[in-house]
Design an enzyme around this catalytic site. Structure first.
Site, PDB file in Angstrom:
ATOM      1  N   ASP A 111       3.944  -7.545  -5.152  1.00 25.83           N
ATOM      2  CA  ASP A 111       3.187  -6.925  -4.500  1.00 25.83           C
ATOM      3  C   ASP A 111       3.876  -6.794  -3.120  1.00 25.83           C
ATOM      4  O   ASP A 111       3.542  -7.853  -2.593  1.00 25.83           O
ATOM      5  CB  ASP A 111       1.644  -7.449  -4.712  1.00 25.83           C
ATOM      6  CG  ASP A 111       0.691  -6.789  -3.543  1.00 25.83           C
ATOM      7  OD1 ASP A 111       1.030  -5.882  -2.940  1.00 25.83           O
ATOM      8  OD2 ASP A 111      -0.613  -7.415  -3.596  1.00 25.83           O
ATOM      9  N   LYS A 116       4.910  -1.817   6.572  1.00 23.14           N
ATOM     10  CA  LYS A 116       4.393  -0.829   5.324  1.00 23.14           C
ATOM     11  C   LYS A 116       4.213   0.448   5.978  1.00 23.14           C
ATOM     12  O   LYS A 116       4.269   1.377   5.520  1.00 23.14           O
ATOM     13  CB  LYS A 116       3.771  -1.744   4.604  1.00 23.14           C
ATOM     14  CG  LYS A 116       3.525  -0.912   3.021  1.00 23.14           C
ATOM     15  CD  LYS A 116       2.743  -1.889   2.172  1.00 23.14           C
ATOM     16  CE  LYS A 116       2.262  -0.904   1.155  1.00 23.14           C
ATOM     17  NZ  LYS A 116       1.460  -1.868   0.105  1.00 23.14           N
ATOM     18  N   GLU A 145      -0.522   0.048  -6.896  1.00 23.42           N
ATOM     19  CA  GLU A 145      -1.267  -1.017  -6.743  1.00 23.42           C
ATOM     20  C   GLU A 145      -2.535  -0.958  -7.536  1.00 23.42           C
ATOM     21  O   GLU A 145      -3.011  -1.969  -8.530  1.00 23.42           O
ATOM     22  CB  GLU A 145      -1.577  -1.290  -5.306  1.00 23.42           C
ATOM     23  CG  GLU A 145      -0.363  -1.833  -4.288  1.00 23.42           C
ATOM     24  CD  GLU A 145      -0.419  -1.559  -3.028  1.00 23.42           C
ATOM     25  OE1 GLU A 145      -1.675  -1.113  -2.559  1.00 23.42           O
ATOM     26  OE2 GLU A 145       0.682  -1.652  -2.217  1.00 23.42           O
ATOM     27  N   ASP A 154      -9.576  -1.037  -3.525  1.00 23.43           N
ATOM     28  CA  ASP A 154      -8.720  -1.878  -3.015  1.00 23.43           C
ATOM     29  C   ASP A 154      -8.568  -1.897  -1.447  1.00 23.43           C
ATOM     30  O   ASP A 154      -8.244  -0.893  -1.258  1.00 23.43           O
ATOM     31  CB  ASP A 154      -7.107  -1.624  -3.559  1.00 23.43           C
ATOM     32  CG  ASP A 154      -6.139  -2.562  -2.997  1.00 23.43           C
ATOM     33  OD1 ASP A 154      -6.344  -3.122  -2.025  1.00 23.43           O
ATOM     34  OD2 ASP A 154      -4.805  -2.399  -3.738  1.00 23.43           O
TER      35      ASP A 154
HETATM   36 MG    MG Z   1      -2.549  -5.042  -1.368  1.00 25.82          MG
END
Ligand code: MG
Ligand code: ADP
Length: 625
Positions: free
Chosen positions: A25, A91, A188, A210
């Site tokens: 992840d 990211k 994800e 999420d």
């Molecule tokens: Mg995450």
């Protein structure tokens, strides 16, 4: 005392045949690596026993002129002291041009543009987001290799459902740079569903909510007998726990009557303290004290749940707006959702659990650790892809493409070939023809996006089909086929049916491409994206402006009596300025006017709170706005 591990006969493969496959992840805030061991997925700890690796890299130059770097907790600890060389949230920059980076100004380090890509300036030279991510990935790779005492066979790496082709390609390139064989990229939320789906074995429609540090993803999935189908995905790629930190820090400054401009290291300290308080509030119903030193002066501010809820309600409401939209995309109502899976560290916040649980009117699935669930699901998938599964049990994974894919036609219009949210892998074709007599070549332009004009979509690739036999206009039949494989890699081919001449282009090829080719392709892909971003920024700024005006108006209606006439007219003037700017075409102007109104009403908001009317600002009310 050493314990020997014994496995049941037939349960595990010969250790020499087992391939070490992990799930990674690669998060905005934290990264983790997990693997299936003895049939169970687990996160692998570092030598000092921690499973979370902060996604932070600090670049150093030693006095000898050599360079070095710190990764993870060590780097995080130096962020306040050396913000300019400590790269966090990288990211957000992956596969983006500078213009595409949302909130670049809020980062504590300098981001510049090089060859159409955002890169970070550090004391050790400029670093691409790919290189920074590769440092994090390599750290996790070594962790896995140390823990298995074996070489890594490959990894499944997770990406937000929102990631487009360039962002996915950058992630793959970062892994390649870290010497990792990418078995597959998966979304994800899909990974989280794998972790839960296998554990529970329950069937039905699920929502995966999420909320991480920098991104919010919402996905609607249908689970049936080990098959996961993503019905729709949505969210906000620039909304996460970081924004809660910023909102809390801004609130503290406003309460204290302090200016909102600070040095980079003060900003880092404010952010770190806001985050600490936010996390402490998740575990306590009481009061948490915010303590920070600004310009040599110590600032102390007590914060309780009600304050926290009030200053972050707009953010929570934004997540629910995205939830509504994705339910519409999936064509279902919220009552059809049988379970809501909570993923990401930020879903520990009581304000989130209350808002989401209240919206769906049901208990939430929170029994797996929200930090680990994505890595665990990726590990299960990696194990299956590496051929380690015991009974050869195949996990069939259906994913969707986040944006429609199409081709440019006459007049700069887009012919959509693969609609958004189509399940992958997929192959779809459409026939085209020539428009001139004797035309022997056809230029094809592959675009991505939901808009009708090519100018409003993102350009992915251009290629030509040559050698078409001369025919009358409209006589040739050219079949254009879009193929998207299980990784989301698109290839487009064009074939003239009569003669069989064919041309093709891989828009996101896995490997075998030179760096120059990748760079050229990425460059190409940015040509229209900037306009699209600008147009979107304008629309979004207008929406925000409108929301702000509506909220202010309703506050004035309720409690305008608290204000002196001149204060009231000052706010009215600011409202008028927001409305005037919203008629113009400058997102920056609209944002500035909206921010000014926000600042101008801070004192009023504080007054309202002091008058015991906190309720009016609570989550429920703002959601309705
Ligand atoms: Mg995450
Ligand atoms: P990402 O997927 O973006 O890497 P994570 O899932 O690791 O993010 O979530 C990180 C975010 O979760 C951070 O903003 C962090 O402050 C927040 N977080 C972690 N623990 C808690 C907690 N106990 N209460 C509130 N927020 C938390």
């Amino acid at each position: 005392m050493a314990l020997l591990q014994i496995s049941e006969p037939g349960q595990s493969l010969d250790p020499h045949q087992r391939r070490v496959a992990v799930g990674i992840d690669l998060g905005t805030t934290h990264s983790l690596v997990a693997a299936v061991r003895h049939g169970v997925a687990e996160c692998l700890p570092s030598a000092d026993g921690r499973v979370l690796l902060p996604s932070v890299v600090r670049y150093l130059v030693s006095s000898q002129g050599g360079s070095g770097r710190q990764i993870g907790y060590e780097a995080l600890a130096s962020q306040v002291q050396d913000p300019a060389n400590t790269i966090s949230s990288v990211k957000r920059l992956m596969g983006r041009s500078l213009a595409q980076v949302v909130d670049a100004g809020k980062l504590s380090y300098e981001v510049v543009e090089s060859q159409g890509m955002a890169v970070v300036k550090t004391i050790a030279g400029s670093k691409t987001p790919m290189e920074v991510s590769a440092e994090i990935l390599a750290t996790l790779r070594f962790r896995a290799e140390d823990s298995f005492d074996d070489e890594l066979f490959g990894a499944v790496i997770t990406v937000p459902a929102y990631f487009d082709d360039a962002q996915r390609q950058s992630t793959k390139d970062a892994a390649q740079l870290a010497g990792i064989n990418v078995l597959r990229l998966i979304n994800e939320p899909t990974a989280a569903a794998i972790a839960y789906g296998l554990d529970n074995g329950s069937e039905g429609i699920y929502a995966i909510y999420d909320l991480g540090g920098g991104t919010f993803d919402i996905s609607i999935l249908r689970l049936t007998k080990g098959v996961f189908e993503v019905m729709a995905t949505g969210g906000d790629s620039a909304l996460g726990g970081d924004d809660y930190d910023q909102a809390l820090a801004a609130w503290v400054l406003a309460q204290q009557g302090l200016p909102s401009e600070h040095t980079a290291s003060e900003r880092a300290a404010l952010h770190a303290e806001a985050r600490r308080c936010k996390e402490a509030l998740s575990a306590s119903d009481g009061v948490v004290e915010f303590v920070v030193s600004l310009g040599g002066q110590s600032v102390r501010q007590p914060i309780n749940q009600v304050d926290f809820e009030a200053c972050t309600a707009a953010l929570t409401a934004r997540t629910l707006i995205a939830v509504r939209k994705v339910l519409r995309d999936a064509g279902i109502s919220k009552t059809e959702v049988q379970g809501v899976v909570m993923v990401g560290g930020s879903t520990r916040m009581p304000v989130i659990r209350q808002a989401v649980g209240g919206y769906f009117s049901q208990d939430l699935l929170t029994n797996l650790n929200p930090d680990e669930v994505v890595a665990l699901g990726a590990a299960i998938q990696a194990n299956a892809l590496a051929g380690n599964s015991r009974d050869g049990e195949e996990l069939l994974l259906l994913d969707v493409i986040p944006l429609s894919l199409g081709i440019e036609t006459m007049g700069g219009l887009v012919e959509r070939i693969v609609p958004r949210n189509s399940a992958i892998p997929t192959a779809l074709a459409q026939d085209f023809t020539t428009y001139q007599d004797g035309q022997t070549a056809l230029a094809l332009h592959v675009v991505q996006g939901e808009r009708d004009l090519v100018a409003d979509c993102r350009s992915l690739a251009r290629f030509e089909l040559r050698g078409i036999p001369p025919m009358a206009a409209g006589a040739a039949r050219i079949r254009v086929t879009f193929t998207v494989d299980a990784d989301g890699v698109l290839s487009v081919s064009a074939k003239e049916q009569g003669s069989g001449v064919e041309a093709r282009v891989d828009v996101k090829p896995a490997y075998g491409l030179s760096d120059e080719q990748i760079a050229a392709m990425l460059q190409e892909s940015f040509t229209t994206a900037q306009q699209d971003m600008a147009a979107r920024a304008l629309v979004e700024s207008r929406v925000d402006a409108d929301r702000m005006v509506v909220a202010t108006r309703s506050a004035l209606q309720a409690d305008g009596a608290l204000l002196a006439p001149e204060e009231l007219s000052a706010i009215e003037i600011q409202i008028a300025q927001v409305q005037l700017s919203a008629q113009g075409d400058s997102a920056t102007d609209i944002e500035a006017a909206t921010a000014a109104l926000g600042k101008g009403t801070e004192a009023f908001a504080a007054m309202r709170m002091n008058h015991g009317i906190k309720k009016a600002l609570s989550g429920k009310k703002l959601e309705e706005v």
